[in-house]
Design a protein around this motif. Structure first.
Motif, PDB file in Angstrom:
ATOM      1  N   TRP A   1       0.818  -1.067  -0.020  1.00  0.00           N
ATOM      2  CA  TRP A   1      -0.070   0.034   0.035  1.00  0.00           C
ATOM      3  C   TRP A   1       0.986   1.240  -0.086  1.00  0.00           C
ATOM      4  CZ3 TRP A   1      -4.343   2.139  -1.610  1.00  0.00           C
ATOM      5  CH2 TRP A   1      -4.655   3.324  -0.764  1.00  0.00           C
ATOM      6  N   GLU A   2       1.897   1.087   0.560  1.00  0.00           N
ATOM      7  CA  GLU A   2       2.809   2.280   0.719  1.00  0.00           C
ATOM      8  C   GLU A   2       3.405   2.522  -0.457  1.00  0.00           C
ATOM      9  OE1 GLU A   2       7.476   2.859   2.362  1.00  0.00           O
ATOM     10  OE2 GLU A   2       5.768   2.366   3.899  1.00  0.00           O
TER      11      GLU A   2
ATOM     12  N   ARG B   1       0.679   4.171  -2.995  1.00  0.00           N
ATOM     13  CA  ARG B   1       0.319   5.404  -2.550  1.00  0.00           C
ATOM     14  C   ARG B   1       1.442   6.600  -2.973  1.00  0.00           C
ATOM     15  NH1 ARG B   1      -0.788   7.036   3.598  1.00  0.00           N
ATOM     16  NH2 ARG B   1       1.496   6.841   3.879  1.00  0.00           N
ATOM     17  N   ARG B   2       2.720   6.064  -2.668  1.00  0.00           N
ATOM     18  CA  ARG B   2       3.837   6.788  -3.266  1.00  0.00           C
ATOM     19  C   ARG B   2       3.904   7.007  -4.667  1.00  0.00           C
ATOM     20  NH1 ARG B   2       8.739   5.363   1.037  1.00  0.00           N
ATOM     21  NH2 ARG B   2       8.550   7.240   2.331  1.00  0.00           N
TER      22      ARG B   2
ATOM     23  N   ALA C   1       0.883   9.420  -5.753  1.00  0.00           N
ATOM     24  CA  ALA C   1       1.208  10.814  -5.600  1.00  0.00           C
ATOM     25  C   ALA C   1       2.384  11.269  -6.709  1.00  0.00           C
ATOM     26  CB  ALA C   1       1.861  10.852  -4.078  1.00  0.00           C
TER      27      ALA C   1
ATOM     28  N   PRO D   1       3.538  11.288   0.409  1.00  0.00           N
ATOM     29  CA  PRO D   1       2.848  10.708   1.591  1.00  0.00           C
ATOM     30  C   PRO D   1       3.354  10.235   2.719  1.00  0.00           C
ATOM     31  CG  PRO D   1       2.278   9.192  -0.197  1.00  0.00           C
ATOM     32  CD  PRO D   1       3.279   9.894  -0.748  1.00  0.00           C
TER      33      PRO D   1
ATOM     34  N   VAL E   1       3.865   4.063   5.517  1.00  0.00           N
ATOM     35  CA  VAL E   1       2.310   3.834   6.009  1.00  0.00           C
ATOM     36  C   VAL E   1       2.339   3.317   7.524  1.00  0.00           C
ATOM     37  CG1 VAL E   1       0.738   1.851   5.968  1.00  0.00           C
ATOM     38  CG2 VAL E   1       1.512   2.860   3.746  1.00  0.00           C
TER      39      VAL E   1
END
Length: 456
Positions: free
Chosen positions: A401-402, A405-406, A409, A417, A420
């Protein structure tokens, strides 16, 4: 002598599982150290420490309860970061100028307090100079490698054992002879499936097969007017007949005969792979069969493990229900299902009974024990990949997820961001851990009170 073999079987199984646990933890520790992480503890077991030695910065040891193991990797949980300033709770520096992060405790709610306490406990292990060695700061792919290393080792152990067995001994199954079924045995009485193996008593009714006059060697030709061409067809017709009338055509010594009876309803396994019991029609015969042997190498082994993986995922989905069934069996509300899960206690018991069984050849005993160890390793590996904390899969999911998400972004031109914060999922982890503990205790008690036994 049987007691000696029983003990030997239990010891071999337990030692094999403990070695597997140790290798699982090495699967975490070795890549963590290779990536520069700080590992302070490597233990097999839980509870009081039986033995330990410190080598370098890592304490290696054995604890009293051999139901798992753990590796302490420093910095699993990040500090709390202010949503506005982006600064950690409190940052100080030691005399050498190294950054040291302190975590303030919060008293704004039960879950918040639990998370805060966990952070505080985690950061007690952080020393000056550890800032660049913390697990949460590793690139996402390194986190995945470290956390996937443990269960991957278990699956690799299972693959090696399965490969050795399939390539030499082979995969064996009892298959009915082709063509019209020839009766091999006729059960004298109706015995519940969960009690199979015991002798008939005066209270057990005769089987429909006995009432129909069937004997070993009879060739089944028809069932209720339907011509029979295979055992599978005959079995399906019997199961679907429930308690209906049954007119059975058969040949004996070249003579065509007819037997009349009514099948009875009994709880039997749903299929050869699904041992959950279903109410179906029952006659009381088995066919003449032969042992089919299939041998194969790596590709065949992977194919078999693919099927096992599918079955394992289905079993994991049913695990709470199965454990509930074991709990009901413990208090006498139902019989324990033959396909119910077992703990390491049950596995050891089955290993001991296999080793002590007088009718099993040595080769079959060895293969059964190997497959039992491989099966436990495969399940442990697959179970740990479930994407829930505190399992390894929960940390893997957080790292993925990290990364996602990165990447999102970056594509949108937005600020990074950051890491996590898996600490926010600790309430879920506590619930999962309690559920696992309860299920583990139920299975251990079940394996002591209503144990499963190998078939005679």
């Amino acid at each position: 002598m049987s007691a000696v073999y029983y003990t030997l079987g239990v010891v071999v199984f337990v030692v094999a599982i403990l070695v597997s646990i140790g290798l699982h933890e090495l699967g975490h520790m070795i890549p963590a150290k290779k990536f520069g992480g700080k590992v302070t503890q490597y233990f097999i077991g839980f509870g009081p420490t039986v033995w330990s030695r410190t080598r370098g910065e890592t304490e290696y040891g054995i604890k009293a309860i051999p139901l798992g193991g753990y590796v302490k990797i420093v910095g699993m949980l990040p500090p709390t970061v202010d949503a506005v300033t982006g600064v950690a709770d409190e940052v100080t520096y030691d005399e050498q100028g190294n950054q040291v992060v302190k975590v303030r405790k919060s008293n704004t709610g039960l879950f918040t307090q639990l998370i805060s306490d966990a952070r505080a406990a985690e950061w007690e292990h952080v020393k000056p100079g550890d800032a660049d060695r913390l697990f949460y700061k590793m690139p996402w792919w390194k986190k995945v490698v470290v956390m996937a290393g443990g269960p991957s080792v278990n699956i690799l152990i299972a693959f090696i054992i399965f490969l050795g067995v399939f390539a030499t001994y082979g995969s064996r199954s009892l298959e009915p002879d082709a063509g019209r079924p020839v009766i091999d045995t006729v059960s004298a009485c109706v015995i519940p499936y969960v009690e199979e193996g015991r002798a008939c008593t005066k209270d057990d009714p005769p089987t429909p097969a006995v009432e129909a006059g069937l004997r070993p060697g009879d060739v089944i030709t028809s069932f209720n007017g339907t011509e029979i061409t295979s055992w599978e067809q005959f079995r399906a017709l019997i199961r679907g007949n429930e308690s209906g009338k049954a007119v059975i055509g058969y040949e004996r010594d070249g003579q065509a005969l007819v037997g009349r009876t009514s099948t009875t309803v009994q709880a039997r396994p749903t299929s050869e792979k699904d041992f959950s019991l279903t109410q179906v029609g029952f006659l009381g015969v088995t066919p003449v069969a032969h042992v089919a042997i299939t041998r194969g190498g790596p590709i065949y082994t992977l194919q078999q493990m693919g099927t096992m993986a599918k079955d394992t995922f289905e079993a994991l989905g049913k695990l709470p229900v199965k454990v509930w069934g074991v709990a009901r069996a413990i208090v006498g509300l139902q019989e324990r299902s033959p396909d119910s899960p077992v703990s390491i206690v049950g596995g050891g018991r089955i290993a001991g009974e296999t080793a002590a069984h007088q009718d099993f050849p040595i080769a079959e005993k060895l293969v059964f024990l190997l497959m039992l160890v491989a099966g436990f390793n495969f399940f442990i590996g697959m179970f740990n990949f479930v994407p829930l904390l505190p399992l390894d899969g929960g940390h893997i999911a957080g790292a993925l997820w990290e990364a996602l998400r990165r990447a999102a972004a970056k594509l949108r031109g937005r600020p990074d961001p950051g890491y996590v914060d898996v600490a926010k999922l600790l309430p879920i982890a506590y619930v999962v851990a309690v559920a696992m503990l309860i299920m583990g205790v139920v299975l251990i008690v079940g394996d002591l009170v209503v144990p499963l036994h190998i078939e005679s």
